[in-house]
Design a protein around this motif. Structure first.
Motif, PDB file in Angstrom:
ATOM      1  N   SER A  50       1.177  -1.521  -0.601  1.00  0.00           N
ATOM      2  CA  SER A  50       0.317  -0.122   0.409  1.00  0.00           C
ATOM      3  C   SER A  50       0.660   0.917  -0.141  1.00  0.00           C
ATOM      4  O   SER A  50       0.482   2.037  -0.872  1.00  0.00           O
ATOM      5  N   ASN A  51       2.005   0.568   0.309  1.00  0.00           N
ATOM      6  CA  ASN A  51       2.930   2.589   0.964  1.00  0.00           C
ATOM      7  C   ASN A  51       4.419   2.291  -0.191  1.00  0.00           C
ATOM      8  O   ASN A  51       4.891   3.201  -0.409  1.00  0.00           O
ATOM      9  N   SER A  52       4.084   1.729  -1.079  1.00  0.00           N
ATOM     10  CA  SER A  52       5.041   1.354  -2.720  1.00  0.00           C
ATOM     11  C   SER A  52       4.120   1.497  -3.354  1.00  0.00           C
ATOM     12  O   SER A  52       2.941   0.928  -3.545  1.00  0.00           O
ATOM     13  N   THR A  53       4.869   1.842  -4.750  1.00  0.00           N
ATOM     14  CA  THR A  53       4.743   1.810  -6.518  1.00  0.00           C
ATOM     15  C   THR A  53       5.311   1.298  -7.159  1.00  0.00           C
ATOM     16  O   THR A  53       6.676   1.314  -7.396  1.00  0.00           O
ATOM     17  N   PHE A  54       4.892   0.245  -7.982  1.00  0.00           N
ATOM     18  CA  PHE A  54       4.992  -1.039  -8.659  1.00  0.00           C
ATOM     19  C   PHE A  54       5.015  -0.173 -10.328  1.00  0.00           C
ATOM     20  O   PHE A  54       4.439   0.668 -10.214  1.00  0.00           O
ATOM     21  N   PRO A  55       6.307  -0.010 -10.918  1.00  0.00           N
ATOM     22  CA  PRO A  55       6.667   0.319 -11.720  1.00  0.00           C
ATOM     23  C   PRO A  55       5.984  -0.738 -12.872  1.00  0.00           C
ATOM     24  O   PRO A  55       6.924  -1.168 -14.043  1.00  0.00           O
ATOM     25  N   THR A  56       4.563  -0.006 -13.019  1.00  0.00           N
ATOM     26  CA  THR A  56       4.394  -1.489 -14.124  1.00  0.00           C
ATOM     27  C   THR A  56       4.713  -1.243 -15.251  1.00  0.00           C
ATOM     28  O   THR A  56       5.181  -2.316 -16.253  1.00  0.00           O
ATOM     29  N   ASP A  57       4.727   0.161 -15.876  1.00  0.00           N
ATOM     30  CA  ASP A  57       4.688   0.672 -17.059  1.00  0.00           C
ATOM     31  C   ASP A  57       6.389  -0.231 -17.462  1.00  0.00           C
ATOM     32  O   ASP A  57       6.820  -0.492 -18.782  1.00  0.00           O
ATOM     33  N   ALA A  58       7.332  -0.320 -16.733  1.00  0.00           N
ATOM     34  CA  ALA A  58       8.848   0.427 -17.245  1.00  0.00           C
ATOM     35  C   ALA A  58       9.582  -0.878 -16.429  1.00  0.00           C
ATOM     36  O   ALA A  58      10.527  -1.374 -17.297  1.00  0.00           O
ATOM     37  N   ALA A  59       9.155  -2.024 -15.523  1.00  0.00           N
ATOM     38  CA  ALA A  59       9.003  -3.046 -15.352  1.00  0.00           C
ATOM     39  C   ALA A  59       9.367  -3.960 -15.856  1.00  0.00           C
ATOM     40  O   ALA A  59       8.770  -4.730 -17.480  1.00  0.00           O
ATOM     41  N   SER A  60      10.087  -5.256 -16.374  1.00  0.00           N
ATOM     42  CA  SER A  60      10.001  -6.233 -16.971  1.00  0.00           C
ATOM     43  C   SER A  60       8.327  -6.771 -17.002  1.00  0.00           C
ATOM     44  O   SER A  60       8.258  -7.682 -15.715  1.00  0.00           O
ATOM     45  N   ASN A  61       8.640  -7.712 -17.813  1.00  0.00           N
ATOM     46  CA  ASN A  61       7.486  -9.061 -17.402  1.00  0.00           C
ATOM     47  C   ASN A  61       7.423  -9.648 -15.979  1.00  0.00           C
ATOM     48  O   ASN A  61       6.678  -9.889 -16.021  1.00  0.00           O
ATOM     49  N   ASN A  62       8.618 -10.356 -16.231  1.00  0.00           N
ATOM     50  CA  ASN A  62       8.963 -11.002 -15.207  1.00  0.00           C
ATOM     51  C   ASN A  62       8.465 -10.446 -14.051  1.00  0.00           C
ATOM     52  O   ASN A  62       8.278 -11.212 -13.159  1.00  0.00           O
ATOM     53  N   GLN A  63       8.733  -9.577 -13.619  1.00  0.00           N
ATOM     54  CA  GLN A  63       8.669  -9.002 -12.480  1.00  0.00           C
ATOM     55  C   GLN A  63       7.665  -8.532 -11.670  1.00  0.00           C
ATOM     56  O   GLN A  63       7.234  -8.687 -11.144  1.00  0.00           O
ATOM     57  N   LEU A  64       6.963  -8.649 -13.183  1.00  0.00           N
ATOM     58  CA  LEU A  64       5.885  -7.847 -12.503  1.00  0.00           C
ATOM     59  C   LEU A  64       4.564  -9.135 -12.801  1.00  0.00           C
ATOM     60  O   LEU A  64       4.063  -8.740 -12.053  1.00  0.00           O
ATOM     61  N   LEU A  65       4.677 -10.118 -13.320  1.00  0.00           N
ATOM     62  CA  LEU A  65       4.055 -11.361 -13.074  1.00  0.00           C
ATOM     63  C   LEU A  65       4.744 -11.829 -11.523  1.00  0.00           C
ATOM     64  O   LEU A  65       3.583 -12.602 -11.046  1.00  0.00           O
ATOM     65  N   ARG A  66       5.701 -11.646 -11.151  1.00  0.00           N
ATOM     66  CA  ARG A  66       5.997 -11.565  -9.496  1.00  0.00           C
ATOM     67  C   ARG A  66       5.486 -11.159  -8.605  1.00  0.00           C
ATOM     68  O   ARG A  66       4.919 -11.741  -7.566  1.00  0.00           O
ATOM     69  N   TYR A  67       5.133  -9.591  -9.159  1.00  0.00           N
ATOM     70  CA  TYR A  67       4.625  -8.728  -8.188  1.00  0.00           C
ATOM     71  C   TYR A  67       3.166  -8.392  -8.261  1.00  0.00           C
ATOM     72  O   TYR A  67       2.428  -8.943  -6.392  1.00  0.00           O
ATOM     73  N   LEU A  68       2.831  -9.706  -8.742  1.00  0.00           N
ATOM     74  CA  LEU A  68       1.229  -9.676  -8.988  1.00  0.00           C
ATOM     75  C   LEU A  68       0.738 -10.716  -8.252  1.00  0.00           C
ATOM     76  O   LEU A  68      -0.428 -11.435  -7.570  1.00  0.00           O
ATOM     77  N   TYR A  69       1.817 -12.093  -8.532  1.00  0.00           N
ATOM     78  CA  TYR A  69       1.301 -13.715  -7.251  1.00  0.00           C
ATOM     79  C   TYR A  69       2.000 -13.529  -5.859  1.00  0.00           C
ATOM     80  O   TYR A  69       1.265 -13.748  -5.343  1.00  0.00           O
ATOM     81  N   TYR A  70       2.805 -12.306  -5.873  1.00  0.00           N
ATOM     82  CA  TYR A  70       3.175 -12.108  -4.024  1.00  0.00           C
ATOM     83  C   TYR A  70       2.154 -11.376  -3.450  1.00  0.00           C
ATOM     84  O   TYR A  70       1.121 -11.202  -2.547  1.00  0.00           O
TER      85      TYR A  70
END
Length: 574
Positions: free
Chosen positions: A307-327
């Motif tokens: 809630s207190n952080s912002t994930f760089p959805t547009d600039a991050a790689s697809n692998n990191q985005l998938l890990r963030y969605l899973y966690y």
């Protein structure tokens, strides 16, 4: 922006012309004329030595940075994005990195890193990983003309073929990047071989060397931008090695100490990555934090971090985005936020590549099935029979069948039989919450089948210990709206209410009336807005607050306009 585009185009044309001139100079005219028979005889003799795959990949990166065949002036003036080039090169060199050996890594360090340059420490460390005989065994391979044009696996054929040189040529522009890349290859070889302590010691040395290179470059993204993707990869390897050390040693105190030592460091690195807008490092560190908190069962802290952080959805790689969605989906499922968890996990499963990452897709599908069951939905049967998922999802299929049947005894028996497997998957805590869903499903089946049933029969059908427990369960289901029934405490039975046709009541007409009233209100508001001028309310507001200015406070232009309006009115009356 147009000037910058023209400038880049000019530099590209200059680069192409320089390369064409070098090729013309190198091309010498043939001294003798050979016939077809002579060529056929000399085919086997005309063999060109080729570089080993690891060294060839390193020299390709040098050429991509502008080194190799370019002159010093062209290399310095050619505008390049080192971070973008490094990402593409890492993806294209994945096949070579997967097939690398420790001897090939050490031999590449010996041939590409200058012993008197800035990477002398890393060169000595990498060369010390294997003996001199093993490095010499990585000999230059010979290929004939029939196989010289075939690209290597993994997409490494990015540029022209790599021909071995008789004299050693050290890298000048990418020596730091190649050194860090070779460190990651050596660490992965140790990690896959089960040598976790050696891998941990090597990754610590690699991070120290990489930090020293960043300090020397002043943390300038224009000159050291290619090091940041490698920094993210090293941090991820260190986290995986720490988990492997915990699994092999079973020492929770050691893992807690390692986590406490690295948690503050990762927080500092994340802050600097966000300030320099480094999406790779910030996304990787955020995922590492979430992974460590979930392994430590700190769900509330993980939720605060999300809630207190912002994930760089547009600039991050697809692998990191998938890990963030899973966690994030896992954290929300543990916090009873099943709807949001289902949304994140479904998006993660849709974005997963279908040709690789089977283990990750299985983990996501497991959690998604459990979340669907907790939401009161039964997953489709085809989900459990996907390619490569039949054996892994077999326990979850049996649990879904028990939930659908509504038999609590069968559910507990199934969960007890697969308890160890569920604990390894990390879904045992969530599945233990399904007992209430099993009871609700069983009550719905009983309510559909029987209009009147005793509490003893309810307890026996649902596998409850006694009729008193069945009475409490049925009372809660009635209060939650799961079933429409009445409990007769004196008679000890449950009386189901008859199904009522909704369209025979006044509820459809009331809903239709509410919709019509909403449409009429919207129409009246639109007509009322068109009837009055847009700024009419401002004059009324000023008059109500006593803000209307007197005639003496008006400007000369306003007074002249009023006088003209009065004269016009008098002429019209005359």
């Amino acid at each position: 922006a147009l000037y910058q585009k023209h400038k880049q185009l000019f530099h590209r044309v200059q680069y192409i012309s320089t390369m064409a001139g070098n090729k013309k100079e190198d091309a010498a005219p043939p001294s003798t004329i050979t016939t077809a028979d002579d060529k056929s005889k000399d085919i086997k003799k005309d063999v060109t030595p080729q570089l080993p795959p690891v060294e060839a990949a390193a020299r390709r990166l040098e050429r991509l940075y502008g080194g190799g065949g370019l002159s010093t002036k062209a290399a310095t003036t050619l505008p390049i994005n080192t971070t973008k080039i490094m990402k593409k090169w890492l993806g294209a060199s994945s096949g070579t990195a997967g097939n690398a050996t420790m001897a090939s890594v050490a031999a590449c360090a010996e041939k590409t890193l200058d012993p008197s340059g800035v990477c002398v420490t890393g060169r000595e460390i990498l060369m010390g990983l294997c003996s001199e005989e093993e490095r010499l065994a990585v000999a230059v391979t010979k290929v004939d003309d029939g196989t010289a044009d075939k690209p290597e696996e993994g997409g490494d054929a990015m540029m022209e073929e790599d021909v071995a040189s008789t004299t050693p040529e050290y890298l000048s522009l990418t020596c730091r990047e190649v050194e860090s890349w070779l460190m990651t290859l050596a660490v992965r070889i140790y990690w896959r071989a089960g040598k976790y302590q050696q891998a941990y010691d090597l990754i610590i040395k690699g991070l120290q060397l990489l930090d020293a290179h960043l300090v020397d470059s002043g943390n300038n993204t224009s000159t050291a931008g290619g090091l940041y993707p490698l920094l993210a990869r090293m941090l991820r390897y260190r986290s995986l090695i720490m988990e492997s050390l915990l699994t092999s040693s079973n020492d929770d105190d050691t893992y807690a100490k390692l986590c406490s030592d690295t948690r503050i460091e990762l927080a500092s690195r994340h802050t600097h990555a966000v300030l320099r807008r480094d999406a790779d490092v910030s996304a990787t560190i955020l995922n590492l934090h979430l992974r460590e908190l979930l392994l430590s069962d700190r769900v509330e802290q993980a939720q605060k971090l999300i809630s207190n952080s912002t994930f760089p959805t547009d600039a991050a790689s697809n692998n990191q985005l998938l890990r963030y969605l899973y966690y994030s989906g896992r954290v929300q499922a543990l916090r009873l936020e099943y709807t949001q968890s289902y949304s994140n996990l479904s998006q993660c499963l849709r974005k997963c590549p279908t040709n690789t990452g089977l283990g990750f897709r299985i983990a996501v599908q497991r959690l998604l099935v459990v979340v669907q069951l907790l939401m009161g939905e039964i997953p489709d049967r085809s989900v459990f029979f996907g390619e490569g998922m039949r054996g892994e999802l077999r326990p979850y299929l049996e649990i879904a069948q028990a939930v659908r049947r509504g038999d609590l005894a069968v559910f507990h028996e199934t969960v007890g039989g697969h308890a160890e497997r569920l604990r390894m998957d990390g879904t045992y805590t969530l599945i233990s919450r399904l007992a209430h869903s099993v009871v609700k499903a069983g009550l719905r089946r009983l309510k559909t089948s029987y209009s009147r049933i005793s509490l003893e029969d309810v307890a026996s059908r649902l596998g409850l210990p006694s009729a008193t427990s069945a009475e409490f369960v049925v009372a809660k289901a009635v209060r939650d709206g799961v079933i429409d029934a009445t409990i007769d405490h004196e008679g000890g039975y449950v009386q189901s209410h008859d199904l009522v046709d909704v369209y025979a009541t006044v509820e459809p007409s009331e809903a239709f009336h509410r919709r019509i009233a909403y449409c009429l209100t919207t129409h009246n508001d639109a007509v009322r807005a068109m009837r009055y001028t847009p700024d009419a309310y401002k004059k009324q507001l000023e008059a109500s607050r006593g803000l209307r200015r007197s005639r003496e406070e008006k400007t000369d232009e306003e007074k002249a306009q009023e006088i003209e309006d009065e004269l016009d009115d008098e002429d019209y009356e005359y």
